[in-house]
Motif scaffolding. Structure first.
Motif: not given
Lengths: 211, 211
Positions: A38-48, A54
């Motif tokens: 569901n895209g958790a690793t594509r979100q800014e929070g994960f990236r930052e 990612g």
């Protein structure tokens, strides 16, 4: 609280490399499920906050946060004292196979399996192309394992744990492993190590709700 | 005889990583041209005697013969004492970017450039797919370089030398680098290091007879 926290999900062979290392070494560890699909690793929070690349896995150990399975495996050799090398030459040979794995074996196999089994794109030109690249890598590994029980030296190392990361899913990858007799024998040898578990048993998130 | 012999060819960005390290470090080295485009690395003699992975570069130093650019760079840090790390954390961060490079940045870029510029397959689905993967990797590197002069720490390391391997050929790759302003600035910084040379000047075999 566990010593080691591994951000992972059941379908990730790259996470499996680290999970298997932790489990086979008897480490005190706990998986932390990441909602990759569901895209958790594509979100800014994960990236930052977790990993700018990612990607999964991410290992947390005290204040340290590490990504890239090859880095995590190298670090765990140091902290756990297992599956490592005895000489500098062995260390380099292990690194060589981990790089080969990341680029050529896991690199093509993981993407092939994602497109074919998870994204279900059908037999596109990209899928066919990835299959030729993956099988070229299998042929190299299979030849290397001729007369060898393990990839480097005469005991299992992180090179084995890295290279086997996706290979317990031949049906999902869609490549018949039976012609690669050295690989299939070697996978059975690793499977017989005390504590071995299949990725779907070792990490949370299987089955996928929509698979 | 030179201290170091590098089996290479001008069009190989992976060989360039090692050649650049040797040249910038002032090492006594000599390139040994490999006729890659006429199949030298696919022949049994090369696979049996030089590199079972069928890849370039291969570094020969005394009795040692090393392959995989990441292993060669790691070894040269040790023997030349240049472009290395000051702490274990830096060593791991360098390894992390070298793995990312091999899998995601060079992995897709080199293949894209090969299909587009050398094999001239035209704009196939595989070429288009590789371009999306390569640009995703560029975006990650570009973001990482925001406010940073070098990839790890505040001086150039083998992480920079690895990641830049193919990026001095934007026209051949066919990806306009100008939107990636941090990458273009960083490439200029590396270019200004004393002794820097373009891959086509540093290694033999350019131009290709039939290019």
């Amino acid at each position: 609280m566990s010593d080691y926290i591994l951000h992972c999900f059941a379908q990730s062979g790259n996470a499996y490399k680290a999970a298997l290392m932790l489990e086979l070494s008897g480490a005190d560890w706990k998986p932390e499920w990441v909602d990759f699909f569901n895209g958790a690793t594509r979100q800014e929070g994960f990236r930052e906050g977790v990993n700018e690349m990612g990607e999964i896995p991410v290992l947390v150990h005290g204040d340290l946060r590490l990504s890239q399975s090859g880095v995590i495996l190298d670090y765990l050799v140091e902290t756990l004292g297992t599956f490592g090398w005895e000489t500098e030459a062995e260390r380099r040979e292990i690194l060589r196979w981990i790089l080969f794995d990341n680029h050529k074996l896991t690199g093509y196999t993981a993407t092939l399996r994602f497109l074919r089994f998870i994204a279900k794109t059908g037999e596109t030109d990209v899928v066919k192309w990835l299959e030729t690249r993956a099988t070229a890598a299998y042929a190299i590994l299979n030849k290397h394992l001729d007369g060898r029980e393990f990839v480097v030296g005469n005991k299992p190392t992180i090179a084995d744990l890295s290279l086997c990361g996706y290979l317990y899913w031949p049906d999902e990858i869609g490549i018949d492993l039976s012609p690669y007799t050295n690989i299939t024998r070697w996978l059975e040898t690793l499977k017989a190590l005390p504590g071995w578990q299949h990725p779907y048993d070792l990490m949370p998130g299987h089955p996928l709700p929509c698979a």
